[in-house]
Design a protein around this motif. Structure first.
Motif, short mmCIF file in Angstrom:
data_model
loop_
_atom_site.label_atom_id
_atom_site.label_comp_id
_atom_site.label_asym_id
_atom_site.label_seq_id
_atom_site.Cartn_x
_atom_site.Cartn_y
_atom_site.Cartn_z
N ALA A 1 0.83 -1.20 0.00
CA ALA A 1 0.00 0.00 0.00
C ALA A 1 0.87 1.25 0.00
CB ALA A 1 -0.91 -0.01 1.23
N LEU A 2 0.23 2.37 -0.15
CA LEU A 2 0.91 3.66 -0.18
C LEU A 2 1.76 3.87 1.08
CD1 LEU A 2 1.45 6.25 -1.73
CD2 LEU A 2 -0.65 7.20 -0.74
N GLU A 3 1.28 3.42 2.21
CA GLU A 3 2.05 3.54 3.46
C GLU A 3 3.35 2.76 3.38
OE1 GLU A 3 -1.33 2.33 3.57
OE2 GLU A 3 -1.94 4.43 3.60
N ASP A 4 3.31 1.58 2.72
CA ASP A 4 4.53 0.79 2.54
C ASP A 4 5.52 1.53 1.65
OD1 ASP A 4 3.62 -1.61 3.97
OD2 ASP A 4 2.25 -1.86 2.28
N ALA A 5 5.02 2.13 0.59
CA ALA A 5 5.89 2.88 -0.32
C ALA A 5 6.51 4.07 0.39
CB ALA A 5 5.10 3.33 -1.55
N ARG A 6 5.72 4.77 1.17
CA ARG A 6 6.25 5.92 1.92
C ARG A 6 7.33 5.46 2.91
NH1 ARG A 6 0.35 8.37 2.56
NH2 ARG A 6 0.37 9.75 0.75
N ALA A 7 7.09 4.35 3.58
CA ALA A 7 8.07 3.83 4.52
C ALA A 7 9.36 3.43 3.80
CB ALA A 7 7.49 2.63 5.28
N TRP A 8 9.24 2.83 2.62
CA TRP A 8 10.42 2.46 1.85
C TRP A 8 11.22 3.69 1.46
CZ3 TRP A 8 14.00 -0.77 0.81
CH2 TRP A 8 14.79 -0.62 -0.33
N VAL A 9 10.55 4.71 0.96
CA VAL A 9 11.24 5.94 0.56
C VAL A 9 11.96 6.55 1.76
CG1 VAL A 9 10.91 8.29 -0.29
CG2 VAL A 9 9.75 6.38 -1.43
N ALA A 10 11.31 6.60 2.91
CA ALA A 10 11.95 7.15 4.12
C ALA A 10 13.16 6.31 4.51
CB ALA A 10 10.94 7.21 5.26
N TYR A 11 13.04 5.00 4.40
CA TYR A 11 14.16 4.10 4.68
C TYR A 11 15.33 4.39 3.73
CZ TYR A 11 16.85 -0.24 4.92
OH TYR A 11 17.86 -1.16 5.03
N CYS A 12 15.02 4.57 2.47
CA CYS A 12 16.06 4.86 1.47
C CYS A 12 16.74 6.20 1.74
CB CYS A 12 15.47 4.85 0.06
SG CYS A 12 14.96 3.22 -0.49
N GLU A 13 15.95 7.20 2.09
CA GLU A 13 16.52 8.52 2.41
C GLU A 13 17.46 8.41 3.60
OE1 GLU A 13 13.00 11.49 0.78
OE2 GLU A 13 12.78 10.62 2.79
N GLN A 14 17.07 7.66 4.61
CA GLN A 14 17.93 7.48 5.79
C GLN A 14 19.18 6.69 5.45
OE1 GLN A 14 17.21 9.02 8.81
NE2 GLN A 14 19.36 8.51 9.10
N GLY A 15 19.04 5.66 4.63
CA GLY A 15 20.20 4.87 4.22
C GLY A 15 21.22 5.70 3.49
N TRP A 16 20.74 6.60 2.63
CA TRP A 16 21.65 7.49 1.90
C TRP A 16 22.33 8.44 2.89
CZ3 TRP A 16 22.10 7.24 -3.53
CH2 TRP A 16 23.03 8.13 -4.07
N ALA A 17 21.55 9.03 3.80
CA ALA A 17 22.09 9.98 4.77
C ALA A 17 23.16 9.32 5.65
CB ALA A 17 20.96 10.55 5.64
N ASN A 18 22.98 8.03 5.96
CA ASN A 18 23.94 7.30 6.79
C ASN A 18 25.09 6.69 5.99
OD1 ASN A 18 22.32 7.85 9.00
ND2 ASN A 18 21.29 5.86 8.93
N ALA A 19 25.08 6.88 4.67
CA ALA A 19 26.10 6.31 3.78
C ALA A 19 26.17 4.79 3.91
CB ALA A 19 27.47 6.95 4.02
N GLU A 20 24.99 4.16 4.09
CA GLU A 20 24.93 2.71 4.20
C GLU A 20 24.29 2.07 2.97
OE1 GLU A 20 24.39 2.74 9.04
OE2 GLU A 20 22.69 2.20 7.79
N ASP A 21 23.23 2.68 2.48
CA ASP A 21 22.50 2.17 1.31
C ASP A 21 22.35 3.32 0.32
OD1 ASP A 21 22.07 -0.33 2.52
OD2 ASP A 21 20.19 0.32 3.41
N PHE A 22 22.50 3.00 -0.95
CA PHE A 22 22.39 4.00 -2.00
C PHE A 22 21.36 3.52 -3.02
CE2 PHE A 22 26.46 4.27 0.02
CZ PHE A 22 26.61 5.63 0.26
N ALA A 23 20.10 3.82 -2.72
CA ALA A 23 18.99 3.33 -3.54
C ALA A 23 18.53 4.41 -4.51
CB ALA A 23 17.82 2.91 -2.64
N PHE A 24 18.34 4.01 -5.74
CA PHE A 24 17.92 4.92 -6.81
C PHE A 24 16.58 4.49 -7.39
CE2 PHE A 24 22.52 5.15 -6.78
CZ PHE A 24 22.81 6.48 -7.06
N ALA A 25 15.73 5.45 -7.65
CA ALA A 25 14.54 5.22 -8.48
C ALA A 25 15.01 5.34 -9.92
CB ALA A 25 13.48 6.28 -8.17
#
Length: 187
Positions: free
Chosen positions: A52-76
Motif C-alpha cells: 500500500a501507499l504507506e509501505d511505499a512511503r516507509a520504503w522511501v523514508a528508509y532509502c533517504e535514511q540509508g543514503w544519509a547514513n552512507a549505508e545504502d544508495f537506492a535509486f529510483a
C-alpha cells in the motif's frame, strides 16, 4: 571520494535517469508494485498483494535514511523521455572495511525485457566503483531467478557459487546464486 561525503546524485545514460528516492515517488512506487506482483513479487517479498501507499512511503523514508547514513544508495529508475518510474536499483549491505556492497535491481512488469535492469545496474555499479571506492559488488539471487542472473552477466559479473542458506526469504533460509563484479569486469 569516501562514501560519507557523497551527496545524493543523479545518474543518467542509455535512456534512463536515476536519482535517490524522494517522497513524491511513493504513489508511483505503489502503482509499480501493484502492477508487478506476478513477476517482481515472485522474487522480492516486499512486492505483495497488500502493498500500500504507506509501505511505499516507509520504503522511501528508509532509502533517504540509508543514503544519509552512507549505508545504502537506492535509486529510483525513470524513463528519460516520459518520466515513467521503471523500477529501482541500489547498492546495499555496504561493508566499508572491505570496500564491498550488494547490488539489487527490479523493473516494473510492463517494462521488463527491455534491458532496463542491465542499463540501470551498470550505471549504479560504476557509481559504486568510482564514487564509493568499492572493489567488489555482489549480486545475490534465488537459484531460479534466471532473469536477474542474466542481468548480472550482461553487466560483466561473474558467477562464483551457489551459497547454502545465503538468503532469508518468506520466513525460511534459501540457497542463493552469487555473482560478483569488480571494476575490470565492467562491460
Amino acid at each position: 571520494m569516501p562514501a560519507e561525503t557523497v551527496p545524493p546524485i543523479e545518474l543518467a545514460g542509455k535512456g534512463l535517469r536515476l536519482r535517490p528516492w524522494q517522497s513524491r515517488d511513493a504513489e508511483a512506487l505503489c502503482d509499480a508494485a501493484q502492477n508487478s506482483l506476478s513477476t517482481v513479487g515472485r522474487w522480492l517479498p516486499w512486492c505483495h498483494a497488500s502493498y500500500a501507499l504507506e509501505d511505499a512511503r516507509a520504503w522511501v523514508a528508509y532509502c533517504e535514511q540509508g543514503w544519509a547514513n552512507a549505508e545504502d544508495f537506492a535509486f529510483a529508475v525513470f524513463d528519460d523521455r516520459s518520466g515513467e518510474l521503471l523500477g529501482g536499483v541500489g547498492l546495499n549491505q555496504r561493508n566499508p572495511m572491505h570496500h564491498s556492497a550488494n547490488l539489487g535491481y527490479w523493473v516494473r512488469q510492463s517494462r521488463q525485457g527491455e534491458g532496463i535492469a542491465a542499463r540501470a545496474a551498470s550505471l549504479v555499479a560504476r557509481f559504486g566503483f568510482e564514487q564509493l571506492e568499492l572493489i567488489r559488488i555482489e549480486i545475490v539471487t534465488l537459484p531460479d531467478n534466471g532473469a536477474s542472473q542474466r542481468t548480472a552477466e550482461k553487466i560483466g559479473a561473474k558467477f562464483e557459487t551457489l551459497a547454502r542458506h545465503r538468503l532469508w526469504v518468506r520466513g525460511q533460509p534459501m540457497d542463493a546464486v552469487v555473482h560478483a563484479l569488480i571494476r575490470t569486469d565492467m562491460t
